[in-house]
Scaffold this motif. Structure first.
Motif, mmCIF file in Angstrom:
data_model
loop_
_atom_site.group_PDB
_atom_site.id
_atom_site.type_symbol
_atom_site.label_atom_id
_atom_site.label_comp_id
_atom_site.label_asym_id
_atom_site.label_seq_id
_atom_site.Cartn_x
_atom_site.Cartn_y
_atom_site.Cartn_z
ATOM 1 N N ILE A 115 1.187 -1.352 0.271
ATOM 2 C CA ILE A 115 0.480 -0.307 -0.194
ATOM 3 C C ILE A 115 1.249 1.290 -0.408
ATOM 4 C CG2 ILE A 115 -1.704 1.347 1.718
ATOM 5 C CD1 ILE A 115 -3.289 -1.184 1.956
ATOM 6 N N TYR A 116 1.440 1.430 0.858
ATOM 7 C CA TYR A 116 3.065 2.579 0.809
ATOM 8 C C TYR A 116 3.317 2.790 -0.339
ATOM 9 C CZ TYR A 116 6.654 5.761 2.193
ATOM 10 O OH TYR A 116 7.524 6.456 2.283
ATOM 11 N N VAL A 117 4.280 1.397 -1.171
ATOM 12 C CA VAL A 117 4.584 1.680 -2.449
ATOM 13 C C VAL A 117 3.624 2.491 -2.787
ATOM 14 C CG1 VAL A 117 5.726 0.620 -4.398
ATOM 15 C CG2 VAL A 117 6.718 -0.205 -2.055
ATOM 16 N N LEU A 118 2.488 1.707 -3.066
ATOM 17 C CA LEU A 118 1.052 2.493 -4.265
ATOM 18 C C LEU A 118 0.942 3.470 -4.368
ATOM 19 C CD1 LEU A 118 -1.484 -0.586 -5.060
ATOM 20 C CD2 LEU A 118 0.378 0.351 -6.348
ATOM 21 N N TYR A 119 0.776 3.850 -2.798
ATOM 22 C CA TYR A 119 0.245 5.114 -2.668
ATOM 23 C C TYR A 119 1.949 6.607 -2.533
ATOM 24 C CZ TYR A 119 0.397 9.599 0.423
ATOM 25 O OH TYR A 119 0.324 11.216 0.891
ATOM 26 N N ASN A 120 2.919 5.963 -2.349
ATOM 27 C CA ASN A 120 3.973 6.785 -2.951
ATOM 28 C C ASN A 120 4.195 7.477 -4.006
ATOM 29 O OD1 ASN A 120 5.841 8.605 -1.881
ATOM 30 N ND2 ASN A 120 7.713 7.393 -2.172
ATOM 31 N N ASN A 121 4.487 6.147 -5.257
ATOM 32 C CA ASN A 121 4.698 6.065 -6.622
ATOM 33 C C ASN A 121 3.491 6.281 -7.725
ATOM 34 O OD1 ASN A 121 7.210 5.423 -5.864
ATOM 35 N ND2 ASN A 121 6.824 2.547 -5.510
ATOM 36 N N LEU A 122 2.512 6.024 -6.976
ATOM 37 C CA LEU A 122 0.912 6.241 -8.588
ATOM 38 C C LEU A 122 0.254 6.829 -7.514
ATOM 39 C CD1 LEU A 122 -0.043 4.711 -10.549
ATOM 40 C CD2 LEU A 122 -1.509 3.236 -9.051
ATOM 41 N N PHE A 123 -0.590 7.415 -6.028
ATOM 42 C CA PHE A 123 -1.357 7.830 -6.112
ATOM 43 C C PHE A 123 -0.852 9.417 -5.958
ATOM 44 C CE2 PHE A 123 -3.333 9.977 -2.374
ATOM 45 C CZ PHE A 123 -4.259 10.384 -3.222
ATOM 46 N N LEU A 124 0.795 9.737 -5.465
ATOM 47 C CA LEU A 124 0.901 10.763 -5.648
ATOM 48 C C LEU A 124 0.793 11.595 -6.436
ATOM 49 C CD1 LEU A 124 3.670 11.118 -1.719
ATOM 50 C CD2 LEU A 124 1.044 11.903 -2.548
ATOM 51 N N SER A 125 1.274 10.732 -7.426
ATOM 52 C CA SER A 125 1.617 11.443 -8.617
ATOM 53 C C SER A 125 0.560 12.190 -9.404
ATOM 54 C CB SER A 125 2.659 10.503 -10.076
ATOM 55 O OG SER A 125 2.613 9.484 -10.095
ATOM 56 N N LEU A 126 -0.315 11.002 -9.781
ATOM 57 C CA LEU A 126 -1.857 11.127 -10.005
ATOM 58 C C LEU A 126 -2.292 12.184 -9.192
ATOM 59 C CD1 LEU A 126 -3.299 7.333 -10.261
ATOM 60 C CD2 LEU A 126 -2.017 9.288 -11.971
ATOM 61 N N PHE A 127 -2.476 12.602 -8.478
ATOM 62 C CA PHE A 127 -3.144 13.112 -7.388
ATOM 63 C C PHE A 127 -1.970 14.912 -7.585
ATOM 64 C CE2 PHE A 127 -4.278 15.974 -3.417
ATOM 65 C CZ PHE A 127 -5.306 15.315 -3.143
ATOM 66 N N ALA A 128 -1.112 14.783 -8.289
ATOM 67 C CA ALA A 128 -0.573 16.429 -8.500
ATOM 68 C C ALA A 128 -0.766 16.662 -9.541
ATOM 69 C CB ALA A 128 1.507 15.799 -8.226
ATOM 70 N N ASN A 147 1.573 13.782 3.238
ATOM 71 C CA ASN A 147 2.259 13.715 4.739
ATOM 72 C C ASN A 147 1.447 13.185 5.413
ATOM 73 O OD1 ASN A 147 4.571 15.825 5.483
ATOM 74 N ND2 ASN A 147 2.794 16.850 5.355
ATOM 75 N N LEU A 148 0.202 11.589 4.715
ATOM 76 C CA LEU A 148 -0.461 11.196 5.246
ATOM 77 C C LEU A 148 0.205 10.124 5.240
ATOM 78 C CD1 LEU A 148 -3.498 10.538 5.369
ATOM 79 C CD2 LEU A 148 -3.317 9.377 2.889
#
Length: 178
Positions: A115-128, A147-148
């Protein structure tokens, strides 16, 4: 025969090399492998918190090399070279049996890391990209998103602390009843 203090120092600067220089090859390979795996996992998966293990491994390996160097021949005979692995695996237990025994903890750990890897590498870039496409400024939302993980860890620590406090009360009350 004692090995050179200077060469022991030079070799001990890389985890495991000092042990290898002193004839403890299996121990040295274990330490060197652990050090390189931590570097690889923390770098490849962008899991920076694993890098906190690096100084622990380095200091252990450094001082262990000098402890081995200063052992007497009798101590060396009593403490033969061996891999640094879990005690279960030294007793002939296979990796599959250990995975079966600790399957719940391993499963939870792998899910959290995934979950952390997906969040850090996928979600953050899509959200940005999503925030950049909006016509108004939402920097505060970006700060929360970045900071989540820290917020989640803080909430989990607080919940764990509260649970420990309540668990301590229950055991004290049970002790008083008896």
């Amino acid at each position: 025969m004692k090995k050179s203090s200077f060469l022991t120092f030079i070799c001990a600067c890389w985890p495991g090399a000092g042990q290898m220089y002193l004839g403890y090859t299996k121990r040295g390979v274990s330490l060197m492998t652990a050090f390189v795996i931590v570097i690889g996992v923390s770098g490849f998966l962008d899991l920076w918190f694993f890098s906190i293990l690096l100084p622990v491994i380095w200091f252990f390996a450094f001082f262990d090399a000098f402890a081995i160097r200063n052992m007497s021949p009798e101590d060396c005979a009593a403490k033969p070279d061996d891999f640094i692995v879990p005690r279960d695996m030294r007793n002939g237990t296979s990796a599959q049996e250990i995975a079966h025994r600790y399957h719940l903890a391993l499963g939870i750990g792998l899910i959290v890391v995934g979950i952390y890897v997906l969040y850090n590498n996928l979600f953050l870039s899509l959200f940005a990209n999503f925030l950049n496409a909006l016509p108004y400024d939402l920097n505060w939302l970006w700060r929360i998103a970045t900071n989540l993980p820290t917020l989640v860890v803080a909430v989990l620590l607080i919940m764990f602390g509260v649970r420990l406090m309540h668990g301590g009360r229950k055991t004290r009350q049970q002790d008083e009843i008896v």
